[in-house]
Design a protein around this motif. Structure first.
Motif, PDB file in Angstrom:
ATOM      1  N   ASN A 129      49.923  35.555 -19.177  1.00 27.36           N
ATOM      2  CA  ASN A 129      49.656  36.584 -20.023  1.00 27.36           C
ATOM      3  C   ASN A 129      49.017  37.826 -19.468  1.00 27.36           C
ATOM      4  N   ARG A 130      49.639  38.404 -18.683  1.00 27.75           N
ATOM      5  CA  ARG A 130      49.060  39.406 -17.601  1.00 27.75           C
ATOM      6  C   ARG A 130      48.215  40.362 -18.185  1.00 27.75           C
ATOM      7  N   PRO A 131      48.595  41.060 -19.438  1.00 27.60           N
ATOM      8  CA  PRO A 131      47.551  41.959 -20.098  1.00 27.60           C
ATOM      9  C   PRO A 131      46.396  41.309 -20.634  1.00 27.60           C
ATOM     10  N   ASN A 132      46.364  39.821 -20.592  1.00 25.70           N
ATOM     11  CA  ASN A 132      45.113  39.256 -21.241  1.00 25.70           C
ATOM     12  C   ASN A 132      44.567  38.174 -20.318  1.00 25.70           C
ATOM     13  N   SER A 133      44.446  38.411 -19.021  1.00 26.16           N
ATOM     14  CA  SER A 133      44.034  37.303 -18.204  1.00 26.16           C
ATOM     15  C   SER A 133      42.996  37.734 -17.093  1.00 26.16           C
ATOM     16  N   THR A 134      41.972  36.929 -17.049  1.00 27.01           N
ATOM     17  CA  THR A 134      41.022  37.022 -15.927  1.00 27.01           C
ATOM     18  C   THR A 134      41.535  36.125 -14.870  1.00 27.01           C
ATOM     19  N   ASP A 135      41.722  36.912 -13.802  1.00 32.11           N
ATOM     20  CA  ASP A 135      42.456  35.935 -12.674  1.00 32.11           C
ATOM     21  C   ASP A 135      42.174  36.550 -11.405  1.00 32.11           C
ATOM     22  N   SER A 136      42.828  36.035 -10.376  1.00 36.75           N
ATOM     23  CA  SER A 136      42.640  36.829  -8.975  1.00 36.75           C
ATOM     24  C   SER A 136      42.277  38.439  -9.014  1.00 36.75           C
ATOM     25  N   ARG A 137      42.898  39.195  -9.921  1.00 31.47           N
ATOM     26  CA  ARG A 137      42.809  40.431 -10.116  1.00 31.47           C
ATOM     27  C   ARG A 137      41.427  40.880 -10.197  1.00 31.47           C
ATOM     28  N   ASN A 138      40.592  40.196 -10.717  1.00 30.38           N
ATOM     29  CA  ASN A 138      39.088  40.352 -11.034  1.00 30.38           C
ATOM     30  C   ASN A 138      38.395  39.531 -10.457  1.00 30.38           C
ATOM     31  N   LEU A 139      38.726  38.136 -10.008  1.00 33.59           N
ATOM     32  CA  LEU A 139      37.904  37.307  -9.194  1.00 33.59           C
ATOM     33  C   LEU A 139      38.179  37.095  -7.752  1.00 33.59           C
ATOM     34  N   GLY A 140      39.321  37.601  -7.315  1.00 32.21           N
ATOM     35  CA  GLY A 140      39.519  37.760  -5.865  1.00 32.21           C
ATOM     36  C   GLY A 140      40.504  36.385  -5.679  1.00 32.21           C
ATOM     37  N   LEU A 141      40.687  36.147  -4.348  1.00 26.00           N
ATOM     38  CA  LEU A 141      41.433  35.119  -3.842  1.00 26.00           C
ATOM     39  C   LEU A 141      40.635  33.690  -4.140  1.00 26.00           C
ATOM     40  N   ILE A 142      41.472  32.851  -4.623  1.00 30.50           N
ATOM     41  CA  ILE A 142      40.919  31.447  -4.584  1.00 30.50           C
ATOM     42  C   ILE A 142      41.198  30.555  -3.495  1.00 30.50           C
ATOM     43  N   PRO A 143      39.877  29.808  -2.937  1.00 27.79           N
ATOM     44  CA  PRO A 143      40.095  28.894  -1.706  1.00 27.79           C
ATOM     45  C   PRO A 143      40.545  27.783  -2.251  1.00 27.79           C
ATOM     46  N   TYR A 144      41.369  26.980  -1.440  1.00 25.68           N
ATOM     47  CA  TYR A 144      42.075  25.851  -1.675  1.00 25.68           C
ATOM     48  C   TYR A 144      40.953  24.750  -2.414  1.00 25.68           C
ATOM     49  N   ASP A 145      39.689  24.899  -1.652  1.00 26.99           N
ATOM     50  CA  ASP A 145      38.381  23.713  -2.087  1.00 26.99           C
ATOM     51  C   ASP A 145      38.179  24.047  -3.407  1.00 26.99           C
ATOM     52  N   GLU A 146      38.376  25.154  -4.204  1.00 29.43           N
ATOM     53  CA  GLU A 146      38.133  25.258  -5.475  1.00 29.43           C
ATOM     54  C   GLU A 146      39.161  24.721  -6.667  1.00 29.43           C
ATOM     55  N   LEU A 147      40.379  24.487  -5.940  1.00 21.79           N
ATOM     56  CA  LEU A 147      41.566  23.846  -6.743  1.00 21.79           C
ATOM     57  C   LEU A 147      41.145  22.433  -7.154  1.00 21.79           C
TER      58      LEU A 147
END
Length: 187
Positions: free
Chosen positions: A151-169
């Protein structure tokens, strides 16, 4: 029943219970966990209060793949669920609702219905490039992914948080198991 037989039966029950607790602990720690989707950021593919099974083993033996739906640690006490869009070594750009990876357009089949509902001139994903998101990278570094909500218009994601490291998955979402009318494989 003698006192000795009664004690044996109790010991047998306790042993079975301890084994069940250990197995449950091991499965939840290393293999699978249930989570509840919170909020609208993955609609229409995952709804608020859908319950999904997360495969924790998946990323211990392999790397994320494009369009996997993953759970990651967004903060110390909050996990988010999003979709893998960009992988290590890639450039990512959105222009006029088209995803470009390394300059080539990539179809997002999980958004076809949403994009078809747009009116003339309306955009589902605002234009951005990898350099526009926190961190300002030109290329996704090793062991990192770019994640977006469906839901691109309503999502907090990498656009706000930055890239996500593998160890956070935490793992990948595999099955919706609740509510009953939504049981199925995660698209």
């Amino acid at each position: 029943m003698t006192k000795n037989q009664n004690n044996q039966e109790w010991k047998s029950w306790i042993k079975a219970l301890v084994i069940a607790v250990i197995i449950t602990f091991l499965v939840r720690t290393f293999l699978f966990i249930p989570i509840a989707v919170e909020g609208p950021s993955m609609q229409p593919n995952l709804e608020d209060r859908d319950y999904v099974v997360i495969n924790k083993l998946n990323y211990r033996i392999s790397e994320p793949k494009r369009f996997d739906v993953v759970v990651f640690h967004a903060s110390v006490d909050k996990d988010y669920i999003k979709r893998v869009i960009g992988l290590p070594g890639e450039t990512v750009e959105y222009v006029d609702d088209v995803l470009y990876i390394n300059g080539s357009p990539i179809e997002e089949t999980h958004l076809v219905e949403e994009l078809a509902r747009l009116e003339e001139g309306e955009r589902y994903t605002r234009d951005f490039s990898l350099e526009d998101i926190p961190g300002g990278h030109e290329v996704i570094p090793e062991n990192h992914v770019l994640l977006l909500g469906d839901n691109r218009p309503n999502s907090t994601d990498s656009r706000n948080l930055g890239l996500i490291p593998y160890d956070e998955l935490v793992g990948s979402a595999s099955v919706i198991y609740w509510p009953i009318n939504r049981i199925g494989i995660v698209k």
